[in-house]
Design an enzyme around this catalytic site. Structure first.
Site, short mmCIF file in Angstrom:
data_model
loop_
_atom_site.label_atom_id
_atom_site.label_comp_id
_atom_site.label_asym_id
_atom_site.label_seq_id
_atom_site.Cartn_x
_atom_site.Cartn_y
_atom_site.Cartn_z
N HIS A 281 0.84 -1.21 0.00
CA HIS A 281 0.00 0.00 0.00
C HIS A 281 0.88 1.25 0.00
CE1 HIS A 281 -3.11 -2.59 2.31
NE2 HIS A 281 -3.58 -2.43 1.09
N ARG B 134 -2.20 -6.07 -8.35
CA ARG B 134 -1.09 -6.97 -8.05
C ARG B 134 -0.97 -8.09 -9.08
NH1 ARG B 134 -3.20 -7.87 -2.11
NH2 ARG B 134 -4.98 -8.00 -3.46
N LYS C 278 -15.42 -8.23 4.12
CA LYS C 278 -14.29 -8.52 5.01
C LYS C 278 -14.60 -8.18 6.46
CE LYS C 278 -10.63 -7.67 1.59
NZ LYS C 278 -9.59 -6.71 1.17
N SER D 167 -3.01 -7.51 3.08
CA SER D 167 -3.28 -7.40 4.52
C SER D 167 -3.70 -8.76 5.08
CB SER D 167 -4.41 -6.38 4.77
OG SER D 167 -4.04 -5.12 4.29
O1 PNS Z 1 -8.80 -3.01 0.25
P1 PNS Z 1 -10.10 -3.50 -0.34
O2 PNS Z 1 -10.86 -4.33 0.69
O3 PNS Z 1 -9.90 -4.23 -1.63
O4 PNS Z 1 -10.96 -2.18 -0.66
C1 PNS Z 1 -12.26 -2.29 -1.20
C2 PNS Z 1 -13.02 -0.97 -0.98
C3 PNS Z 1 -13.13 -0.67 0.51
C4 PNS Z 1 -12.29 0.14 -1.70
C5 PNS Z 1 -14.44 -1.16 -1.60
O5 PNS Z 1 -15.11 -2.21 -0.96
C6 PNS Z 1 -15.27 0.13 -1.53
O6 PNS Z 1 -15.10 1.00 -2.37
N1 PNS Z 1 -16.15 0.24 -0.49
C7 PNS Z 1 -16.99 1.39 -0.29
C8 PNS Z 1 -18.44 1.11 -0.78
C9 PNS Z 1 -18.50 1.21 -2.30
O7 PNS Z 1 -18.43 2.29 -2.85
N2 PNS Z 1 -18.55 0.01 -2.97
C10 PNS Z 1 -18.44 -0.08 -4.43
C11 PNS Z 1 -19.69 0.22 -5.21
S1 PNS Z 1 -21.10 -0.70 -4.72
#
Ligand code: PNS
Length: 166
Positions: A17, A90, A41, A128
């Site tokens: 990150h 990645r 998660k 993570s």
């Molecule tokens: O590190 P991650 O878990 O891959 O991040 C994913 C994250 C938190 C960026 C994604 O789940 C997100 O954008 N969550 C906020 C809610 C949202 O806008 N979801 C996408 C459209 S429904």
């Protein structure tokens, strides 16, 4: 002012990150690293703790701000005047889900573009989830997360294991 958002769970922030943060910070006037909720998660750290760990590791980047939002990324970006979402890619396994999210986010907010940075080859294996798995078994985390948060992760994992009685 060109503002970008780097969203994620950051549970906890890893060196992968941090590598994306450093590279993206060089491309925009302001980079908002936003801890967001991934409903798929379960967290080890609370959102407030993740923000604190991120702030500790990004203090040296003057254009980086750390924030938390419980809402939709598309709405958050609109509110903050950001037109770009930065994501790290990645491996091919990341691709399908990330492209799906990029398309959905642009449907929700047509002004929002997602830009992907290829992860540094040093960190393509790193997540993570893997860090938490290593911490669960007491492995040395020094190569995987910023040094200043290693002890926080070990302590949090010990607390979780004590609570669960293992
Ligand atoms: O590190 P991650 O878990 O891959 O991040 C994913 C994250 C938190 C960026 C994604 O789940 C997100 O954008 N969550 C906020 C809610 C949202 O806008 N979801 C996408 C459209 S429904």
């Amino acid at each position: 002012m060109k503002i970008a958002i780097y969203p994620g769970s950051f549970d906890p922030v890893t060196l992968g990150h941090l590598n994306i943060i450093k590279r993206a910070a060089g491309c925009f006037d302001k980079l908002i690293v936003c801890v967001m909720v991934n409903s798929a998660k379960q967290g080890l750290f609370t959102p407030e703790e993740r923000v604190e760990l991120l702030r500790r590791c990004t203090g040296r980047f003057p254009c980086v701000e750390v924030d938390f939002s419980e809402g939709l990324l598309a709405d958050y970006a609109r509110r903050r005047g950001a037109k770009v979402v930065v994501k790290g890619l990645r491996a091919v396994s990341d691709y399908e889900q990330e492209v799906q999210m990029a398309v959905i986010n642009r449907k929700l907010n047509p002004d929002l573009e997602t830009m992907f940075l290829a992860s540094s080859d040093k960190y393509t294996y790193l997540s993570s989830t893997i860090v938490k798995e290593m911490a669960r078994y007491g492995a040395d985390l020094g190569e995987f997360v910023p040094r200043e948060i290693v002890e926080d992760i070990n302590r949090k994992m010990r607390e979780q294991q004590e609570r669960k009685g293992n």
